[in-house]
Design a protein around this motif. Structure first.
Motif, PDB file in Angstrom:
ATOM      1  N   GLY A  12       0.743  -1.436  -0.140  1.00 29.71           N
ATOM      2  CA  GLY A  12       0.023  -0.074  -0.261  1.00 29.71           C
ATOM      3  C   GLY A  12       0.807   1.273   0.094  1.00 29.71           C
ATOM      4  N   VAL A  13       2.005   1.198   0.534  1.00 25.54           N
ATOM      5  CA  VAL A  13       3.089   2.173   0.698  1.00 25.54           C
ATOM      6  C   VAL A  13       3.593   2.597  -0.632  1.00 25.54           C
ATOM      7  CG1 VAL A  13       5.405   3.007   1.612  1.00 25.54           C
ATOM      8  CG2 VAL A  13       3.579   2.263   3.084  1.00 25.54           C
ATOM      9  N   SER A  14       3.810   1.517  -1.353  1.00 31.64           N
ATOM     10  CA  SER A  14       4.407   1.785  -2.934  1.00 31.64           C
ATOM     11  C   SER A  14       3.521   2.034  -3.702  1.00 31.64           C
ATOM     12  CB  SER A  14       5.190   0.176  -3.069  1.00 31.64           C
ATOM     13  OG  SER A  14       3.930  -0.642  -3.545  1.00 31.64           O
ATOM     14  N   GLN A  15       2.443   1.954  -3.685  1.00 27.12           N
ATOM     15  CA  GLN A  15       1.289   2.343  -4.773  1.00 27.12           C
ATOM     16  C   GLN A  15       1.293   3.886  -4.970  1.00 27.12           C
ATOM     17  OE1 GLN A  15      -2.346   0.591  -3.792  1.00 27.12           O
ATOM     18  NE2 GLN A  15      -1.635  -1.520  -4.413  1.00 27.12           N
ATOM     19  N   PRO A  16       1.132   4.702  -4.142  1.00 20.90           N
ATOM     20  CA  PRO A  16       1.166   6.334  -4.322  1.00 20.90           C
ATOM     21  C   PRO A  16       2.664   6.555  -5.006  1.00 20.90           C
ATOM     22  CG  PRO A  16       0.931   5.918  -1.997  1.00 20.90           C
ATOM     23  CD  PRO A  16       0.645   4.645  -2.592  1.00 20.90           C
ATOM     24  N   HIS A  69      -1.262  -6.374  -3.149  1.00 21.80           N
ATOM     25  CA  HIS A  69      -1.926  -5.431  -2.127  1.00 21.80           C
ATOM     26  C   HIS A  69      -3.629  -6.082  -2.179  1.00 21.80           C
ATOM     27  CE1 HIS A  69      -2.731  -1.861   0.221  1.00 21.80           C
ATOM     28  NE2 HIS A  69      -3.564  -1.782  -0.400  1.00 21.80           N
ATOM     29  N   ALA A  70      -4.015  -6.592  -3.262  1.00 26.75           N
ATOM     30  CA  ALA A  70      -5.174  -6.950  -3.305  1.00 26.75           C
ATOM     31  C   ALA A  70      -5.394  -8.302  -2.817  1.00 26.75           C
ATOM     32  CB  ALA A  70      -5.680  -7.059  -4.583  1.00 26.75           C
ATOM     33  N   TYR A  71      -4.640  -9.248  -2.956  1.00 28.53           N
ATOM     34  CA  TYR A  71      -4.586 -10.577  -2.342  1.00 28.53           C
ATOM     35  C   TYR A  71      -4.534 -10.588  -0.767  1.00 28.53           C
ATOM     36  CZ  TYR A  71      -4.448 -15.470  -1.799  1.00 28.53           C
ATOM     37  OH  TYR A  71      -4.638 -16.769  -1.383  1.00 28.53           O
ATOM     38  N   THR A  72      -3.394  -9.752  -0.232  1.00 26.55           N
ATOM     39  CA  THR A  72      -3.236  -9.630   1.231  1.00 26.55           C
ATOM     40  C   THR A  72      -4.437  -9.047   1.701  1.00 26.55           C
ATOM     41  OG1 THR A  72      -1.889  -7.744   0.693  1.00 26.55           O
ATOM     42  CG2 THR A  72      -0.856  -9.735   1.024  1.00 26.55           C
ATOM     43  N   PHE A  73      -5.168  -7.975   0.942  1.00 24.38           N
ATOM     44  CA  PHE A  73      -6.437  -7.088   1.377  1.00 24.38           C
ATOM     45  C   PHE A  73      -7.428  -8.306   1.689  1.00 24.38           C
ATOM     46  CE2 PHE A  73     -10.451  -5.667  -0.189  1.00 24.38           C
ATOM     47  CZ  PHE A  73     -10.852  -4.892   0.924  1.00 24.38           C
ATOM     48  N   PHE A  74      -7.513  -8.995   0.833  1.00 24.91           N
ATOM     49  CA  PHE A  74      -8.735  -9.888   1.204  1.00 24.91           C
ATOM     50  C   PHE A  74      -8.344 -11.000   2.263  1.00 24.91           C
ATOM     51  CE2 PHE A  74      -9.924  -8.604  -3.462  1.00 24.91           C
ATOM     52  CZ  PHE A  74     -11.184  -8.257  -2.995  1.00 24.91           C
ATOM     53  N   HIS A  75      -7.105 -11.450   2.260  1.00 29.83           N
ATOM     54  CA  HIS A  75      -6.847 -12.258   3.334  1.00 29.83           C
ATOM     55  C   HIS A  75      -6.887 -11.721   4.701  1.00 29.83           C
ATOM     56  CE1 HIS A  75      -4.229 -15.104   5.725  1.00 29.83           C
ATOM     57  NE2 HIS A  75      -4.313 -15.833   4.775  1.00 29.83           N
ATOM     58  N   THR A  76      -6.424 -10.516   4.839  1.00 31.37           N
ATOM     59  CA  THR A  76      -6.556  -9.748   5.974  1.00 31.37           C
ATOM     60  C   THR A  76      -8.039  -9.602   6.363  1.00 31.37           C
ATOM     61  OG1 THR A  76      -4.645  -8.493   5.625  1.00 31.37           O
ATOM     62  CG2 THR A  76      -6.016  -7.505   7.016  1.00 31.37           C
ATOM     63  N   LEU A  77      -8.750  -9.369   5.398  1.00 31.20           N
ATOM     64  CA  LEU A  77     -10.146  -8.992   5.480  1.00 31.20           C
ATOM     65  C   LEU A  77     -10.956 -10.049   6.137  1.00 31.20           C
ATOM     66  CD1 LEU A  77     -12.005  -6.438   5.087  1.00 31.20           C
ATOM     67  CD2 LEU A  77     -12.849  -7.555   2.807  1.00 31.20           C
ATOM     68  N   LYS A  78     -10.563 -11.392   5.643  1.00 30.57           N
ATOM     69  CA  LYS A  78     -11.235 -12.535   6.169  1.00 30.57           C
ATOM     70  C   LYS A  78     -10.548 -13.274   7.456  1.00 30.57           C
ATOM     71  CE  LYS A  78     -13.048 -17.044   4.426  1.00 30.57           C
ATOM     72  NZ  LYS A  78     -13.300 -17.689   3.328  1.00 30.57           N
ATOM     73  N   HIS A  79      -9.365 -13.053   7.460  1.00 36.21           N
ATOM     74  CA  HIS A  79      -8.610 -13.743   8.472  1.00 36.21           C
ATOM     75  C   HIS A  79      -7.958 -13.202   9.672  1.00 36.21           C
ATOM     76  CE1 HIS A  79      -9.071 -17.502   6.161  1.00 36.21           C
ATOM     77  NE2 HIS A  79      -8.414 -16.871   5.043  1.00 36.21           N
ATOM     78  N   PHE A  80      -7.676 -11.865   9.570  1.00 39.94           N
ATOM     79  CA  PHE A  80      -6.980 -11.207  10.416  1.00 39.94           C
ATOM     80  C   PHE A  80      -8.045 -10.594  11.604  1.00 39.94           C
ATOM     81  CE2 PHE A  80      -4.564  -7.625  12.458  1.00 39.94           C
ATOM     82  CZ  PHE A  80      -3.270  -8.264  12.443  1.00 39.94           C
ATOM     83  N   PRO A  81      -7.800 -10.724  12.768  1.00 43.30           N
ATOM     84  CA  PRO A  81      -8.804 -10.270  13.918  1.00 43.30           C
ATOM     85  C   PRO A  81      -9.305  -8.902  13.600  1.00 43.30           C
ATOM     86  CG  PRO A  81      -6.942 -11.245  14.941  1.00 43.30           C
ATOM     87  CD  PRO A  81      -6.602 -10.909  13.509  1.00 43.30           C
ATOM     88  N   GLY A  82     -10.594  -8.494  13.490  1.00 42.94           N
ATOM     89  CA  GLY A  82     -10.976  -7.053  13.343  1.00 42.94           C
ATOM     90  C   GLY A  82     -11.944  -7.024  11.799  1.00 42.94           C
ATOM     91  N   GLY A  83     -11.291  -8.088  10.950  1.00 46.48           N
ATOM     92  CA  GLY A  83     -11.943  -7.976   9.615  1.00 46.48           C
ATOM     93  C   GLY A  83     -11.658  -6.592   8.833  1.00 46.48           C
ATOM     94  N   ALA A  84     -12.731  -6.056   8.372  1.00 45.44           N
ATOM     95  CA  ALA A  84     -12.665  -4.949   7.923  1.00 45.44           C
ATOM     96  C   ALA A  84     -12.061  -3.533   8.477  1.00 45.44           C
ATOM     97  CB  ALA A  84     -13.882  -4.389   7.176  1.00 45.44           C
ATOM     98  N   THR A  85     -12.401  -3.826   9.590  1.00 47.07           N
ATOM     99  CA  THR A  85     -11.876  -2.521  10.559  1.00 47.07           C
ATOM    100  C   THR A  85     -10.239  -2.765  10.846  1.00 47.07           C
ATOM    101  OG1 THR A  85     -13.888  -2.257  11.948  1.00 47.07           O
ATOM    102  CG2 THR A  85     -11.809  -1.461  12.810  1.00 47.07           C
TER     103      THR A  85
END
Length: 395
Positions: A53-57, A284-300
């Protein structure tokens, strides 16, 4: 010296050597923590999510200097989405599943994924066009507000409750956004317009966060992480590829060719920049969806990580681009720094309040279950149970 005293001396030496050995070989708690964290796929995904996410901008700024970012063409956005779309190639392997059950998703589920991505195409087009106009630092500060928009929209769509501290954090972040907008207006009209684009894009990007989480976690039929990434990436690529044929190719010379020659950018160099953007976004996209589903807190939690990204982008932009390209929007300013501190502080307070609210809710549920179990063992019947409801009420 007696035999007994000699043996006791040897024992003392052995004990001393064992203590030294244990003190040098025993891993420190911080090392254990890091090792355990790195063993977790969710933690590794979260780290990659932040760094990509840092690299994109920053890459978008490089693309701008190379003459590749005419906002009417959106050529950079096509390459931006090619990365996530390439995840579809992994389904050539029969071990990968579209849904947790292994069945092929229904047409309705696929259509929902496509509809969510149409929202994100609109959001990210605004976000990265705004990044080109406003610069990466202002973009990063505003973009970190995705956390707050995600929380508010999660309250609406996922029925997640928010405590007073969380609402206070929302107010703090909004205050930081006002400061950022004021700073943007002082820099220039183009920068201010870019800031507005990023504010609107952040709201719709947060909506995509929430709807994507629901797509993977709510209902009987759900998509897996790779399937969500592939469906949404292919949808965006199809739309943007059509736009390249419809608009960009007929206007190639004026929109892309001439700016590239002015910047002395070769086609090979342009290709490297755009491919780097694709690789960054597939991670970024793959780790985003992985984080969204598996990381504690989900979308937040995924939104909270935007705060860390903002800080890193702020630092790298000031070090790499200030005084070398662009104008004041690339450099450190006191007002910009205050905006960053306010927004990131609000994001941090919100994350802490979310953890507290979650632990309090878990504790309350556990106590309620224990109390109910104790009453049932003591011969009491829960109010609302079938036994209680079937018994007539007598006074």
């Amino acid at each position: 010296m007696s035999m007994q005293s000699e043996f006791s001396t040897l024992d003392e030496r052995d004990n001393e050597n064992q203590r030294k050995s244990s003190s040098t070989t025993q891993p420190k708690p911080i090392i254990d923590y890091v090792k355990n964290m790195m063993k977790s796929s969710s933690s590794i995904a979260a780290i990659l999510y932040v760094l990509s996410g840092v690299s994109q901008p920053l890459l978008m700024t490089v693309a701008k200097e190379a003459g590749l970012t005419d906002p009417r063409c959106q050529l950079y956005m096509l390459f931006y989405y090619i990365g996530p779309a390439s995840v579809a190639l992994t389904f050539c392997n029969s071990n990968n599943k579209y849904t947790p059950s292994g069945d092929f998703p229904s047409s309705w589920l696929i259509l929902k994924g496509c509809g969510i991505q149409c929202i994100d195409v609109f959001a990210q087009t605004l976000n990265y066009t705004g990044s080109i106009l406003a610069g990466p630092t202002i973009f990063a500060i505003i973009y970190s507000s995705v956390t707050i928009w995600t929380a508010v929209l999660s309250r609406i769509f996922l029925s997640r409750s928010m405590v007073l501290t969380q609402w206070s954090a929302v107010a703090i972040v909004f205050g930081g956004l006002v400061l950022t907008s004021f700073n943007s207006a002082m820099v220039g009209a183009e920068v201010f317009k870019g800031s507005l684009y990023v504010v609107i894009g952040s709201i719709f990007h947060a909506l995509m966060y929430v709807l994507s989480e629901a797509l993977m976690t709510v209902g009987e039929e759900r998509l897996t992480v790779p399937a969500t990434c592939a469906i949404q990436g292919l949808t965006a690529c199809t739309f943007l590829l059509f736009w390249q044929f419809f608009y960009t190719i007929p206007h190639w010379e004026d929109s892309i060719g001439f700016p590239m020659r002015e910047a002395e950018t070769t086609y090979m160099h342009a290709f490297k920049i755009l491919v780097s953007l694709s690789l960054s976004n597939v991670i970024h996209a793959y780790t985003f969806f992985h984080t969204l589903k598996h990381f504690p807190g989900g979308a937040t939690s995924a939104g909270v990580m935007k705060g860390l990204q903002a800080v890193l982008v702020f630092v790298f932009t000031s070090l790499v681009f200030c005084g070398k390209t662009g104008g004041l929007e690339m450099c450190f300013t006191p007002l910009k720094f205050v905006s960053l501190v306010v927004v990131v502080s609000g994001v941090g307070i919100f994350g802490k309040a979310s953890d507290w609210a979650s632990s309090t809710s878990t504790l309350s549920t556990s106590l309620a279950s224990s109390t109910l179990s104790m009453f049932n063992k003591g011969g009491y019947t829960r109010v609302g149970s079938s036994e209680f409801s079937s018994s007539p009420l007598t006074l």
